[in-house]
Design a protein around this motif. Structure first.
Motif, PDB file in Angstrom:
ATOM      1  N   ARG A   1      16.265  16.165   5.377  1.00 57.14           N
ATOM      2  CA  ARG A   1      17.710  15.966   5.690  1.00 57.14           C
ATOM      3  C   ARG A   1      18.528  17.114   5.962  1.00 57.14           C
ATOM      4  N   SER A   2      18.035  18.015   5.671  1.00 54.21           N
ATOM      5  CA  SER A   2      18.438  19.425   6.101  1.00 54.21           C
ATOM      6  C   SER A   2      18.121  19.860   7.594  1.00 54.21           C
ATOM      7  N   VAL A   3      16.717  19.539   7.895  1.00 51.71           N
ATOM      8  CA  VAL A   3      16.189  19.571   9.394  1.00 51.71           C
ATOM      9  C   VAL A   3      16.950  18.710  10.197  1.00 51.71           C
ATOM     10  N   ALA A   4      17.040  17.199   9.973  1.00 47.03           N
ATOM     11  CA  ALA A   4      17.856  16.338  10.774  1.00 47.03           C
ATOM     12  C   ALA A   4      19.551  16.832  10.878  1.00 47.03           C
ATOM     13  N   PHE A   5      19.941  17.273   9.910  1.00 45.47           N
ATOM     14  CA  PHE A   5      21.122  17.673   9.965  1.00 45.47           C
ATOM     15  C   PHE A   5      21.652  18.719  11.031  1.00 45.47           C
TER      16      PHE A   5
ATOM     17  N   ASP B   1       6.547   8.937   5.861  1.00 53.31           N
ATOM     18  CA  ASP B   1       7.858   9.443   6.057  1.00 53.31           C
ATOM     19  C   ASP B   1       8.577   9.367   7.469  1.00 53.31           C
ATOM     20  N   LYS B   2       7.838   8.373   8.033  1.00 52.04           N
ATOM     21  CA  LYS B   2       8.762   7.890   9.328  1.00 52.04           C
ATOM     22  C   LYS B   2       9.616   6.809   9.090  1.00 52.04           C
ATOM     23  N   ILE B   3       9.439   6.299   7.776  1.00 50.37           N
ATOM     24  CA  ILE B   3      10.579   5.394   7.076  1.00 50.37           C
ATOM     25  C   ILE B   3      11.284   6.100   5.889  1.00 50.37           C
ATOM     26  N   ASN B   4      10.514   6.590   4.912  1.00 51.15           N
ATOM     27  CA  ASN B   4      10.930   7.077   3.809  1.00 51.15           C
ATOM     28  C   ASN B   4      11.619   8.405   4.031  1.00 51.15           C
TER      29      ASN B   4
ATOM     30  N   GLN C   1       7.898  10.190  -1.032  1.00 50.38           N
ATOM     31  CA  GLN C   1       8.602  11.068  -0.318  1.00 50.38           C
ATOM     32  C   GLN C   1       9.657  11.642  -1.097  1.00 50.38           C
ATOM     33  N   GLY C   2       9.983  10.964  -2.166  1.00 50.60           N
ATOM     34  CA  GLY C   2      11.023  11.739  -3.032  1.00 50.60           C
ATOM     35  C   GLY C   2      12.056  10.520  -3.166  1.00 50.60           C
ATOM     36  N   GLY C   3      12.700  10.574  -4.510  1.00 52.50           N
ATOM     37  CA  GLY C   3      13.579   9.594  -4.762  1.00 52.50           C
ATOM     38  C   GLY C   3      13.172   8.000  -4.558  1.00 52.50           C
TER      39      GLY C   3
END
Length: 623
Positions: free
Chosen positions: A120-124, A326-329, A302-304
Motif C-alpha cells: 500500500r505504501s509503495v503504490a501510494f 499478490d496480483k489480487i490480494n 498476503q495479510g488481512g
C-alpha cells in the motif's frame, strides 16, 4: 454488519495490552465482543483523561462501524502521540470517506514512513495524486438504488441467477436478536423474483437455510441447484475457542453447501476445509461449477483477508485451497469475490488506490489484465462491495453504505470500448516491453500515459462512438501514432508497430513525417514536437551527426515576409532540438521562404498544397 462480512472474524481484536487499565476493562471487553457502539459509549466516559489509548480505541470503534465523522475526530487526538502504522492507514481511509483527500494523503505518508515496503505504501508513493485520474476514468456503469431495500436495516450481497432468482442477505428480520457490533438483527438470506421489466418481487426469507446464527451471503451454481453460503462455526460441535479473560466463545465464519430438491434447499453440509482458528466465507462459484472462490484469513495469505480458490471435485470433496497471490490480494482486506461466466473477477479491497474504505475492482482472469478500479459511480468514499454481474442478462448488483446503512444497487453497463494496444518491433514482431503508450482524445489532448507490460500490451477502456489516437514510443524506435476509429462497444485491437529509429536515417537526410506549421505561425505544435523527438533520438544515437534544418513556407504573402517567417520557423525548430539536450554546435537552421516549393502550384494552390509547402527538411551535414 461490517465486522461480520468484512473482518470475517468473531475473534478478539488486537489490543495494546500495556495500554489497558482497570478503568478501560469494561470498554475493552465490549470491544473484544465487537459490541462497538456500547464500547464507544464506555470509552467516551474516559475521554476527558487525555489518554492516547482511549482516543485510539474510540477511533477504532467508530472505524469498525464506519462512522467516519466520529472516527476522524478521535484519530486526530490519538495521533497526537505516536501510533502503530495501521492506525494511520485507518485514519487516512476515514479522511477519504469524509472527502478530505489532502489530509488523507498526509496520513498515508506517515503510514508509508512506518511501513515503507508495504504494498500500500509503495503504490501510494508511486502515485500519491491518483484521485483526479480516478475521478476522470471512463464510467463503466450507471447505478440505481433498488426498491427492495429496507431503509433502516442492512441488505447486501445480491446475486441474480439465470433462472431469475435474486438472492441477497439482510438484517431486516426484527424478530431476530440483535448483533452487538451495530445493534442490528442477525443476518438472514432472502430470495425474490427478478421480473422481465427489471423489477423485483417481494422478498421472502429462505427458511430452509436460515438458522439462529448469521447466514449469508451466498453463491448459487449456474443450474440453480447448489448453494454455497457463509454462516457461523457455532453451528458445529465444539468449533470455537474460549477467551477466558473476557468470558467469550470465539467462533469463526464457516462455509456451507446446500442442494435443492423438489424446490426446497436441504442436505446442508459444512465444507471440509473450514477451520476453527480462522474464518472461511463469502463464496463465489465459477460458471462450470468446478472452482469455488472464497475469502479467508488463514495462513499463507498476503495479510488481512485474502481471496482464495479451490477445486470442486464433487460429493463435497475439494482440492487444496490456493491463494490468488499478490496480483489480487494486498496486505489489507480483499473480499467479496464474484466470478462471471466470461472469467472476470470482481472483488472489493481497502488495500488499493481508491476513493476510500472498500472499493470494487475487476480483473480479467482469462486475459490476465491488470486489476482495475471500476470507478464512479459504483465506488464512493464509503464501503462499496459485493459486486456481482449476470453476463446473460447484462446487469450487475452491488452494495454500499453511502446512505449510512448497507443498501443494494443495480449496475447497468454503459457502452464502452476496450482498446487493446500491442507495441511491437515492426520488423521482427517482437513485443516491446516498457514502451510508453499515450491515449489522446479527438482534440489531441493526452488523456493518460501508461507503460506496456512484458508482452508489450496496454489496455484502455474508452467511450463508445468517440475517436481516439494512440501514441507509442520506445527508446531506439521511431515513435508513431495509431488511430482508433469510433466504435460502438466491444474490443479494438491496435497493433502499434514501431520501426527501429535508424531506418529514418537516409543517405543525406533524416526522413521525418512532415513537420507542418500553422498558417502565419512559427511556434512548435504538439504534432511537430512528436516528430522532432525522433530527430533527437537519432542524434542521441549518432553522437557525431550534425543537422541542417531547411524551413519553407507557402507562397501567400510577400517574398520578404515569407523569408522572415521561414527563418523564424527554422530557428524555433533548432531551439526545440537544443532544448532536448542536443549541443547547439550540432544543429543549425536556414529559412528558404517560398523559393523551393514542394508543390509548384503558383497562385492556384489548394489549402492542402499550401500545407505541404509549409514544411521542414533535415539535411545530414555530417555523419
Amino acid at each position: 454488519m461490517k465486522n461480520l462480512y468484512i473482518s470475517l472474524s468473531f475473534m478478539l481484536a488486537a489490543q495494546f495490552a500495556m495500554a489497558q487499565s482497570r478503568e478501560t476493562e469494561k470498554a475493552d471487553k465490549l470491544y473484544a465482543r465487537m459490541e462497538y457502539v456500547d464500547a464507544a459509549n464506555e470509552y467516551m466516559k474516559l475521554s476527558g483523561k487525555s489518554d492516547p489509548y482511549v482516543y485510539r480505541q474510540l477511533a477504532e470503534s467508530y472505524y469498525n462501524v464506519f462512522n467516519s465523522k466520529e472516527a476522524v475526530k478521535w484519530y486526530a487526538k490519538a495521533t497526537e502521540s505516536q501510533q502503530e502504522a495501521e492506525i494511520y492507514y485507518h485514519y487516512a481511509q476515514m479522511l477519504k470517506a469524509e472527502g478530505r483527500y489532502e489530509e488523507a494523503n498526509a496520513q498515508m505518508r506517515k503510514f508509508a514512513q512506518l511501513k515503507p515496503n508495504d504494498e500500500r505504501s509503495v503504490a501510494f508513493m508511486k502515485d500519491p495524486d491518483y484521485l483526479p485520474k480516478l475521478r476522470n476514468q471512463t464510467r463503466l456503469f450507471d447505478e440505481k438504488k433498488l426498491d427492495i431495500n429496507d431503509e433502516k436495516y442492512s441488505s447486501f450481497g445480491a446475486v441474480l441467477t439465470d433462472d431469475n432468482n435474486f438472492y441477497f442477505t439482510s438484517a431486516r428480520n426484527t424478530a431476530r436478536k440483535t448483533y452487538g457490533a451495530n445493534e442490528q438483527p442477525f443476518l438472514d438470506m432472502y430470495m425474490a423474483t427478478y421480473n422481465a421489466d427489471g423489477t423485483l418481487s417481494e422478498p421472502t426469507p429462505i427458511a430452509d437455510v436460515n438458522s439462529k446464527w448469521h447466514d449469508g451471503p451466498a453463491a448459487v451454481s449456474a443450474d440453480g441447484n447448489t448453494m454455497y453460503f457463509s454462516s457461523e462455526s457455532f453451528k458445529e460441535s465444539k468449533q470455537f475457542e474460549r477467551d477466558k479473560d473476557n468470558n467469550l466463545k470465539l467462533g469463526q465464519v464457516y462455509l456451507y453447501k446446500a442442494t435443492k430438491a423438489d424446490g426446497k434447499w436441504g442436505n446442508i453440509q459444512p465444507l471440509p476445509f473450514n477451520e476453527k482458528t480462522y474464518s472461511t466465507g463469502n463464496p463465489a462459484i465459477s460458471a462450470d461449477g468446478k472452482t469455488l472462490y472464497f475469502v479467508s484469513n488463514r495462513p499463507g495469505g498476503q495479510g488481512g483477508n485474502d481471496i482464495w480458490k479451490v477445486e470442486v471435485k464433487g460429493n463435497n470433496t475439494y482440492g487444496e485451497p490456493q491463494n490468488l497471490g499478490d496480483k489480487i490480494n494486498t496486505p489489507a482486506n480483499d473480499n467479496f469475490p464474484y466470478i462471471t461466466s466470461e472469467g472476470k473477477l470482481y472483488f472489493s479491497s481497502d488495500g488499493r488506490k481508491g476513493f476510500g474504505a472498500l472499493d470494487v475492482f475487476v480483473v480479467d482472469l482469462k486475459k490476465g489484465t491488470e486489476v482495475m478500479n471500476v470507478g464512479l459511480p459504483i465506488n464512493s468514499g464509503q464501503d462499496d462491495f459485493a459486486f456481482s454481474f449476470n453476463d446473460r442478462k447484462n446487469i450487475g448488483f452491488f452494495s454500499s453504505n453511502r446512505t449510512g446503512v448497507d443498501q443494494l444497487y443495480s449496475a447497468t453497463p454503459i457502452c464502452g470500448v476496450e482498446a487493446i494496444v500491442m507495441v511491437r518491433d515492426a520488423n521482427t514482431g517482437k513485443p516491446l516491453a516498457s514502451a510508453r503508450v499515450s491515449i489522446l482524445d479527438e482534440r489531441n489532448n493526452v488523456i493518460e500515459t501508461r507503460t506496456a507490460d512484458a508482452g508489450g500490451k496496454v489496455v484502455y477502456n474508452v467511450d463508445c462512438d468517440r475517436a481516439y489516437t494512440i501514441q507509442a514510443s520506445m527508446t531506439g524506435y521511431e515513435q508513431n501514432s495509431f488511430p482508433i476509429a469510433k466504435t460502438h462497444g466491444g474490443e479494438v485491437n491496435v497493433m502499434a508497430d514501431l520501426k527501429p529509429i535508424e531506418e529514418i536515417v537516409k543517405e543525406v537526410v533524416v526522413e521525418l513525417n512532415d513537420i507542418f506549421f500553422e498558417f502565419d505561425k512559427s511556434n512548435i505544435t504538439k504534432e511537430a514536437a512528436f516528430e522532432l523527438d525522433k530527430l533527437v533520438e537519432v542524434m542521441n544515437n549518432n553522437k557525431e551527426m550534425t543537422i541542417m534544418v531547411k524551413a519553407h513556407t507557402d507562397n501567400r504573402g510577400s517574398d520578404q515576409y515569407n523569408m522572415n517567417l521561414s527563418n523564424r520557423r527554422a530557428k524555433s525548430t533548432v531551439q526545440y532540438v537544443i532544448s532536448k539536450g542536443i549541443a547547439k554546435e550540432r544543429i543549425s537552421g536556414q529559412g528558404y521562404g517560398e523559393s523551393q516549393p514542394l508543390v509548384d502550384c503558383k497562385d492556384k494552390c489548394t489549402e492542402e498544397e499550401h500545407a505541404k509547402n509549409r514544411r521542414s527538411e533535415f539535411v545530414i551535414v555530417k555523419k
